[in-house]
Design a protein around this motif. Structure first.
Motif, PDB file in Angstrom:
ATOM      1  N   TYR A   1       0.844  -1.204   0.000  1.00 31.15           N
ATOM      2  CA  TYR A   1       0.000   0.000   0.000  1.00 31.15           C
ATOM      3  C   TYR A   1       0.884   1.262   0.000  1.00 31.15           C
ATOM      4  CZ  TYR A   1      -4.442   2.431   1.031  1.00 31.15           C
ATOM      5  OH  TYR A   1      -5.568   3.217   0.973  1.00 31.15           O
TER       6      TYR A   1
ATOM      7  N   THR B   1       0.582   2.675  -3.670  1.00 31.58           N
ATOM      8  CA  THR B   1      -0.449   3.716  -3.591  1.00 31.58           C
ATOM      9  C   THR B   1       0.104   5.039  -3.060  1.00 31.58           C
ATOM     10  OG1 THR B   1      -2.171   2.039  -3.317  1.00 31.58           O
ATOM     11  CG2 THR B   1      -2.730   4.271  -2.625  1.00 31.58           C
ATOM     12  N   VAL B   2       0.631   5.025  -1.827  1.00 32.03           N
ATOM     13  CA  VAL B   2       1.085   6.306  -1.249  1.00 32.03           C
ATOM     14  C   VAL B   2       2.195   6.914  -2.110  1.00 32.03           C
ATOM     15  CG1 VAL B   2       1.980   7.464   0.805  1.00 32.03           C
ATOM     16  CG2 VAL B   2       0.502   5.462   1.068  1.00 32.03           C
TER      17      VAL B   2
ATOM     18  N   GLN C   1       1.093   6.452  -6.521  1.00 30.88           N
ATOM     19  CA  GLN C   1      -0.120   7.184  -6.908  1.00 30.88           C
ATOM     20  C   GLN C   1      -0.189   8.573  -6.262  1.00 30.88           C
ATOM     21  OE1 GLN C   1      -2.546   6.206  -9.048  1.00 30.88           O
ATOM     22  NE2 GLN C   1      -1.395   4.341  -9.502  1.00 30.88           N
ATOM     23  N   GLY C   2       0.264   8.644  -5.012  1.00 33.36           N
ATOM     24  CA  GLY C   2       0.159   9.898  -4.266  1.00 33.36           C
ATOM     25  C   GLY C   2       1.334  10.835  -4.495  1.00 33.36           C
TER      26      GLY C   2
ATOM     27  N   ARG D   1       2.349  12.038  -7.970  1.00 34.24           N
ATOM     28  CA  ARG D   1       1.559  13.151  -8.545  1.00 34.24           C
ATOM     29  C   ARG D   1       2.103  14.509  -8.092  1.00 34.24           C
ATOM     30  NH1 ARG D   1      -2.316   9.276  -9.120  1.00 34.24           N
ATOM     31  NH2 ARG D   1      -3.802   9.624 -10.799  1.00 34.24           N
TER      32      ARG D   1
ATOM     33  N   GLN E   1      -5.110  15.775  -6.233  1.00 29.47           N
ATOM     34  CA  GLN E   1      -5.455  14.342  -6.261  1.00 29.47           C
ATOM     35  C   GLN E   1      -4.426  13.552  -5.458  1.00 29.47           C
ATOM     36  OE1 GLN E   1      -5.291  13.344 -10.406  1.00 29.47           O
ATOM     37  NE2 GLN E   1      -7.523  13.328 -10.657  1.00 29.47           N
ATOM     38  N   GLY E   2      -3.155  13.875  -5.690  1.00 27.34           N
ATOM     39  CA  GLY E   2      -2.080  13.193  -4.960  1.00 27.34           C
ATOM     40  C   GLY E   2      -2.238  13.354  -3.459  1.00 27.34           C
TER      41      GLY E   2
ATOM     42  N   ILE F   1      -5.026  11.193  -2.152  1.00 25.56           N
ATOM     43  CA  ILE F   1      -4.647   9.770  -2.110  1.00 25.56           C
ATOM     44  C   ILE F   1      -3.773   9.498  -0.878  1.00 25.56           C
ATOM     45  CG2 ILE F   1      -3.226   8.014  -3.279  1.00 25.56           C
ATOM     46  CD1 ILE F   1      -4.235   9.342  -5.962  1.00 25.56           C
ATOM     47  N   ILE F   2      -2.824  10.408  -0.638  1.00 24.92           N
ATOM     48  CA  ILE F   2      -1.918  10.233   0.514  1.00 24.92           C
ATOM     49  C   ILE F   2      -2.718  10.297   1.816  1.00 24.92           C
ATOM     50  CG2 ILE F   2      -0.008  11.293   1.801  1.00 24.92           C
ATOM     51  CD1 ILE F   2       0.983  12.344  -1.019  1.00 24.92           C
TER      52      ILE F   2
ATOM     53  N   LYS G   1      -5.900   9.727   2.455  1.00 24.87           N
ATOM     54  CA  LYS G   1      -6.753   8.547   2.664  1.00 24.87           C
ATOM     55  C   LYS G   1      -5.900   7.334   3.081  1.00 24.87           C
ATOM     56  CE  LYS G   1      -9.605   5.237   0.195  1.00 24.87           C
ATOM     57  NZ  LYS G   1     -10.169   4.806  -1.078  1.00 24.87           N
ATOM     58  N   ALA G   2      -4.808   7.109   2.350  1.00 24.77           N
ATOM     59  CA  ALA G   2      -3.995   5.915   2.605  1.00 24.77           C
ATOM     60  C   ALA G   2      -3.307   5.982   3.970  1.00 24.77           C
ATOM     61  CB  ALA G   2      -2.954   5.755   1.496  1.00 24.77           C
TER      62      ALA G   2
END
Ligand SMILES: N[C@@H](CCC(=O)N[C@@H](CS)C(=O)NCC(=O)O)C(=O)O
Length: 212
Positions: free
Chosen positions: A101, A105-106, A109-110, A113, A133-134, A137-138, A140-141
């Protein structure tokens, strides 16, 4: 036999692998790769790793390892006495879950960006939206990860390879003024107290005072 070789860039995700090596007290050689200067795109580097990515670890036997999770897992398996993969299947799954994750993701994806916005949109007008957006994402994760280990000092209780992964994104968050959930901030500060982490940050050119 040759020493393992770590290809890294100070302050990048390679800091996580550097921390694991330091925690294991393994002797290794450091090969800095200047990403800004494009050293990862040179023919010499690509001959070793066509993905042009770091971290990269070349083992004593000359095997080229890429991908954070694969390198971290290889280190955990190669030095079982350290217990950095925990002691049960449950531990292993928790480690993989958090580590994946964090990286997929962090980081990818995060923070990607935020650090490499133009890779997500060539249109400068959209860059602020991509960064937002980045950040979402950060946020939330990190909230999910923080809740996952409430009441424990480290991801599975004791230090594991997942803590080194979590640390590098916490470090980026602090450096870029992104607010961390309370549990992640406490984890970050706990990590900063570990002699191996302090040593790595010093070697990578960072200075910090006190616990945080
Ligand atoms: N999925 C890879 C990606 C790691 C990654 O994105 N590393 C960055 C440095 S933090 C990098 O190599 N950037 C250069 C590039 O991708 O061109 C991993 O987990 O090792």
């Amino acid at each position: 036999m040759a020493l393992p070789k770590l290809y890294m860039n100070p302050g990048s995700c390679t800091t996580g692998i550097h921390i694991i090596l330091q925690e294991l007290d393994v002797l290794f050689e450091v090969y800095p790769v200047n990403l800004l200067a494009g050293q990862h795109e040179t023919a010499e580097f690509k001959a070793l790793n066509p993905k042009s990515s770091i971290p990269m670890l070349i083992t004593e036997e000359g095997r080229v390892l890429t991908e954070f999770q694969a390198i971290a897992w290889w280190l955990g398996r190669s030095y079982p006495q350290a217990g950095f993969l925990g002691s049960s299947l449950d531990d292993e799954i928790s480690i993989l879950e958090v580590m994946d994750y964090v990286v997929a993701t962090v980081h990818m994806q995060g923070f990607a960006r935020i650090f490499t916005t133009d890779k997500f949109s060539p249109n400068a007008d959209e860059h602020e939206a991509v960064k937002q957006q980045g950040l979402a994402i950060i946020a939330k994760a990190m909230d999910i990860i923080g809740k996952q280990f409430i009441g424990r000092e480290y991801v599975i209780g004791n230090f594991s390879i997942a803590d080194a992964a979590l640390f590098y994104v916490e470090f980026w968050a602090v450096k870029t003024n992104i607010k961390l959930p309370v549990n992640c901030m406490a984890h970050y500060q706990r990590m900063l107290k570990r002699p191996a982490v302090r040593q790595v940050l010093m070697e990578e050119g960072y200075r910090f005072s006190g616990a945080a």
